[in-house]
Motif scaffolding. Structure first.
Motif, PDB file in Angstrom:
ATOM      1  N   ILE A  22      -3.956   5.478   1.631  1.00  0.00           N
ATOM      2  CA  ILE A  22      -3.325   4.919   2.832  1.00  0.00           C
ATOM      3  C   ILE A  22      -4.158   3.707   3.248  1.00  0.00           C
ATOM      4  O   ILE A  22      -5.386   3.714   3.103  1.00  0.00           O
ATOM      5  N   THR A  51      -1.594  -6.127   1.904  1.00  0.00           N
ATOM      6  CA  THR A  51      -2.540  -5.040   2.077  1.00  0.00           C
ATOM      7  C   THR A  51      -2.265  -3.966   1.026  1.00  0.00           C
ATOM      8  O   THR A  51      -1.113  -3.600   0.805  1.00  0.00           O
ATOM      9  N   SER A  52      -3.325  -3.450   0.434  1.00  0.00           N
ATOM     10  CA  SER A  52      -3.139  -2.341  -0.510  1.00  0.00           C
ATOM     11  C   SER A  52      -2.442  -1.184   0.200  1.00  0.00           C
ATOM     12  O   SER A  52      -2.734  -0.909   1.368  1.00  0.00           O
ATOM     13  N   PHE A  53      -1.541  -0.541  -0.498  1.00  0.00           N
ATOM     14  CA  PHE A  53      -0.795   0.630  -0.002  1.00  0.00           C
ATOM     15  C   PHE A  53       0.132   0.310   1.164  1.00  0.00           C
ATOM     16  O   PHE A  53       0.528   1.213   1.895  1.00  0.00           O
ATOM     17  N   ASP A  60       3.527  -0.299   2.167  1.00  0.00           N
ATOM     18  CA  ASP A  60       4.911  -0.240   1.693  1.00  0.00           C
ATOM     19  C   ASP A  60       5.757  -1.416   2.184  1.00  0.00           C
ATOM     20  O   ASP A  60       6.474  -2.027   1.401  1.00  0.00           O
ATOM     21  N   PRO A  61       5.711  -1.732   3.499  1.00  0.00           N
ATOM     22  CA  PRO A  61       6.567  -2.833   3.940  1.00  0.00           C
ATOM     23  C   PRO A  61       6.303  -4.128   3.161  1.00  0.00           C
ATOM     24  O   PRO A  61       7.230  -4.732   2.629  1.00  0.00           O
ATOM     25  N   LEU A  84       4.634  -4.626   0.303  1.00  0.00           N
ATOM     26  CA  LEU A  84       4.733  -4.565  -1.155  1.00  0.00           C
ATOM     27  C   LEU A  84       6.161  -4.340  -1.640  1.00  0.00           C
ATOM     28  O   LEU A  84       6.537  -4.789  -2.714  1.00  0.00           O
ATOM     29  N   ARG A  86       7.932  -7.743  -1.255  1.00  0.00           N
ATOM     30  CA  ARG A  86       7.419  -8.831  -2.088  1.00  0.00           C
ATOM     31  C   ARG A  86       8.346  -9.249  -3.230  1.00  0.00           C
ATOM     32  O   ARG A  86       8.631 -10.447  -3.374  1.00  0.00           O
ATOM     33  N   LYS A 120      -3.738  -8.311  -3.785  1.00  0.00           N
ATOM     34  CA  LYS A 120      -3.851  -7.344  -2.682  1.00  0.00           C
ATOM     35  C   LYS A 120      -5.244  -7.434  -2.080  1.00  0.00           C
ATOM     36  O   LYS A 120      -6.183  -7.869  -2.749  1.00  0.00           O
TER      37      LYS A 120
END
Ligand code: SF4
Ligand code: SF4
Lengths: 391, 435
Positions: A80, A335-337, A339-340, A342, A345, A363
């Motif tokens: 997370i 940001t890693s992890f 969802d919005p 990534l 994208r 990331k």
């Protein structure tokens, strides 16, 4: 009194940015009895309502790379993102113990669930998940949003122990209109002459503003813009880029500096969107809650946390940003992890492909320390942009 | 056209008529989907939480659930390659694997569990309920299919209550956008009486579902409310709520469960009836589907039965009293969406799990944390500690993924489970403190 230099203003802003005890906000609160501070997380809160109650809206954008997370990791699995754990750290370590309320905007499930965690961890502190509409018809999403704002107002009135009048809100709207105009002016300056107002400095100025009552950041912005215009600073052979994906967990300052060092002029971004979420002035002579809802529905920024009802419009905000700023490419920094960011994208990248705009992606986390790979990637990108535009 | 009714044969009751019935229903449904291009039936894709099956049936639309397709891909061990396919196409390794399984499946020809191509949706009903990822998922599908997309926002139940503003917002969305667009897409005029009729059928099946889930309170429990529960919720969470098929299915199931209860038997597992019930667990979080049987086996081999679970509430919290109500059709659909488990605040989830431990007399809580699901996973460590504190029963945490086989480590899970069962034993004998 002479206008301070950019160096002086940036130094003050950096001090505010680095102060994870929020001393300025504490001092503001202690200066008069009855003052209250309401914290809020990214991405958007109608700060006008908090201000109208006579309170200080305090932007809490996570702990950044200066905060040692000791307790926060016990609350979150490794998969997370960082911002909730550093925010919990700020809470359990007592750094925000002076805050009288916390608002968790509707942005993603992590912040949403954090709103419930906050209630469990700090039951004595007012906290609220602030829902916003994802549908944009006046009588549907608009009515819902007005209802949500009225609920918030009701809570703020209870905390203030007084009624908040339309005049109060209109006065706050005027103050935030002015603040947004200044933020926009700074962005316009950056786009036109980025060497005079680099992104890393502009970031600090705007970020510092989230920790101060609205009039102060407006003064700081004015001073910075004037100073940046007046000073002669060397122009580099950098390429103009837009960065996107940083709307929630903030990048370490070093990341922005690294992009600059690797040859980028960052001319647009989605850092701290709250400071320019509404894209037009909000009228100050009407029903203020209605006007704020209209602004949200019809004149607000696009970001991954928002539904785009029109397929043809999907991602166009990025194309417009590139065109308007004269940027030569886009950097997706997510940001890693997240969802919005990534999940959005690939769609945005397809739009850029269609518009023939080059991009790269990487990331980061708010506590990323290793900048070398990012610097190399960005440097290569800039070189390829130059080659591409020379061809 | 109304959905066809599959009749189970008389006498099937003794040999798990419900299972046969469900198999037939699912097979018929996937065939109906695959045949849609020929039959001309129109297809709506939507989500399990906030599934408006009754409403879709009012427009003769066939309900396609990408989440269920992802589960099917997981069970058939296809999801791994689909996920890789999606990642190769630029999707991040960090995001929800349901989405990537679905997208990868689409890229590989969209072949359903029946081995036939699934149809393109005529409409995407983006029921934004309890999960942010839904919003992006259907934006991604819209980009591919370029079909009408209806957005229905379910406000989040952050303060543990449904406010009039929330209900009004949802009903307005039904009236102003959802229903008119469904009429347009389907060419069928909305008939509220037809909706009432379906809702009445839903409520009937829901009564039986609750009865079945609550048999978990018996000792031994005749059901496994997680591994078995996943099958039990299938029809009502999927494309059958509001149909006679669902009523029949739950009637059969109820009879079977009653019989097991009468005989003092435990749940039926893939290896036959379960032996002695040694541990009674409450489980929070979705299961792993890629190694579903192996995962389940780790429980029943140890005599562990899941007596209640939160996952069986993602498509509705019927055990908390909600029923679809034909007298208040649209309001009732709104309340249904608002109440699903993932739309509930963390404090509500904690209350629910604590209640389950107490009411089902469970030995403790086990959390299966899903790597790629923020909706469930963010906050689970606090949930664990809080439930443990309130109940005094030990809790444990395991980590897997729904449909990404890379994140299922059998050895790790087994180790964790074994130590957890030991912890339960210690707690029982009064020796150890909760870990
Ligand atoms: S970084 Fe992304 S996933 Fe994390 S809280 Fe922010 S929006 Fe949510
Ligand atoms: S609830 Fe979890 S698994 Fe389901 S779509 Fe949302 S993020 Fe993915």
């Amino acid at each position: 009194m002479s206008n301070p230099t950019t160096t002086e203003i940036v130094a003050r802003a950096q001090e505010l940015y680095e102060d994870l005890n929020f001393t300025a906000a504490r001092e503001w609160k202690d200066a008069e009895p009855g003052r209250k501070v309401i914290g809020y997380l990214p991405v958007y809160i109608p700060r006008e309502l908090i201000h109208a109650a006579g309170f200080l809206p305090l932007g809490i954008m996570g702990g950044g790379d200066n905060l040692e997370v000791i307790h926060g990791d016990a609350y979150y699995q490794s998969y997370i993102c960082r911002i909730p754990r550093s925010t919990v750290e700020l809470g359990v370590s007592g750094r925000v113990d002076f805050v009288d309320g916390m608002l968790f905007p509707s942005i993603c499930d992590v912040i949403r669930n954090l709103s419930g965690m906050w209630k469990m961890l700090f039951p004595e502190v007012y906290s609220k998940y602030f829902d916003v509409p994802q549908t944009y018809k006046d009588e549907v999403g608009g009515t819902f949003y007005i209802g949500e704002m009225r609920e918030l107002l009701h809570d703020l009135e209870e905390l203030a122990g007084r009624k908040i009048t339309d005049d109060d809100i209109n006065a706050s709207i005027a103050a935030y209109n002015e603040n947004r105009q200044l933020v926009n002016e700074l962005y316009a300056l950056r786009a036109a002459v980025p060497w005079q107002a680099p992104a890393s400095e502009a970031y600090l100025i705007i970020r510092a503003g989230l920790a101060l009552p609205v009039q102060k950041p407006s003064v700081m912005l004015r001073q910075y813009i004037d100073a940046a215009k007046a000073e002669e600073r060397p122009m580099k052979d950098n390429s103009k880029v837009v960065v996107t994906g940083m709307f929630c967990e903030q990048p370490p300052l070093n990341l922005i500096k690294s992009l600059e060092l690797s040859g980028c002029y960052v001319v647009d971004d989605d850092f701290m969107l709250v400071s320019r979420w509404l894209t037009k002035d909000v009228p100050t002579d009407g029903d203020p809650v209605y006007e704020l809802s209209q602004a949200f529905l019809h004149h607000s920024m696009s970001t991954a946390a928002k539904y785009e009802p029109d397929l043809a419009e999907k991602g166009q905000f990025l194309v417009r940003s590139v065109r308007e700023t004269g940027a030569e490419g886009v950097i997706f920094a997510s940001t890693s992890f997240c969802d919005p960011a990534l999940l959005d994208r690939p769609m945005l990248q397809n739009v850029l492909k269609d518009a023939d705009i080059p991009f790269i992606a990487f990331k980061y986390a708010e506590n990323s320390g290793q900048m070398q790979p990012i610097r190399e990637q960005a440097g290569t990108f800039v070189d390829s942009i130059k080659l591409w535009s020379a061809a | 056209m109304k959905p066809s009714i599959v009749k189970a044969q008389p006498g099937d009751v003794e040999k798990d008529a419900s299972m046969i019935k469900q198999k037939q229903m699912m097979a018929a449904h996937y065939e109906r989907l695959s045949n849609a291009p020929e039959t001309g039936e129109k297809v709506a894709s939507t989500f399990v939480p906030g599934n408006l099956n009754e409403l879709l049936m009012c427009f003769d639309l066939v309900n396609n659930l990408p989440e269920v397709n992802a589960i099917q891909s997981g069970l058939r061990k296809k999801s791994g390659q689909y996920i890789m396919e999606a990642e190769r196409a630029g999707h991040s390794e960090d995001v929800c694997t349901y989405v990537k399984s679905d997208i990868g499946m689409m890229m590989k020809g969209n072949i359903g569990p029946n081995g036939r191509e699934l149809p393109k949706p005529d409409v995407l009903l983006l029921s934004y309920t309890g999960c942010f990822t839904f919003l992006k998922w259907f934006e991604l599908l819209r980009e591919q299919y370029k079909c009408p997309t209806i957005f229905l926002q379910t406000p989040y139940m952050a303060d543990g209550k449904v406010t009039p503003n929330m209900i009004q917002y949802m009903v307005k969305q039904f009236k102003e956008t959802v229903i008119p667009t469904l009429e347009e897409v389907s060419g069928v005029k909305f008939d509220i009486d037809r909706l009432r009729e379906y809702l009445a059928k839903s409520a009937k099946a829901e009564d039986d579902l609750v009865y079945i889930l609550e048999t978990g309170k018996n000792k031994p429990s005749p059901i496994d409310a997680y591994f078995g529960g996943i099958y039990y919720i299938g029809p009502i969470f999927g494309a059958f709520r509001g149909t006679d098929d669902a009523i029949d299915y739950y009637k059969f199931l109820r009879e079977e469960v009653d019989q097991r209860m009468l005989k003092g038997l435990g749940p039926v597992t893939p290896d036959g009836p379960m032996g002695e019930e040694k541990y009674r667990l409450v489980v929070e979080g979705p299961p792993n589907y890629t190694s579903f049987r192996q995962f389940w086996k780790m429980f029943y081999e140890e005599g562990a039965t899941v007596v209640a679970s939160s996952y069986t509430k993602v498509g509705g919290t019927y055990d908390y009293g909600f029923r679809h109500d034909p007298d208040r059709p649209l309001e009732s659909l709104a309340e249904y969406c608002l109440g699903v488990y993932t739309n509930r605040s963390l404090p509500m989830r904690i209350d629910m799990l604590t209640d389950y431990i107490n009411e089902y007399e469970a030995d403790g809580l086990l959390i299966n944390s899903i790597k790629s699901c923020n909706s469930f996973s963010a906050g689970q460590l606090l949930i664990m500690r809080e439930v443990e504190k309130r109940t005094g029963k030990p809790a444990a945490f395991i980590e897997t993924d729904l449909v990404d086989p890379r994140y299922f480590s059998a050895a790790n899970v087994k180790n964790r489970l074994e130590s957890y069962f030991q912890m339960v034993e210690q707690k029982r004998s009064g020796k150890g403190a909760a870990a």
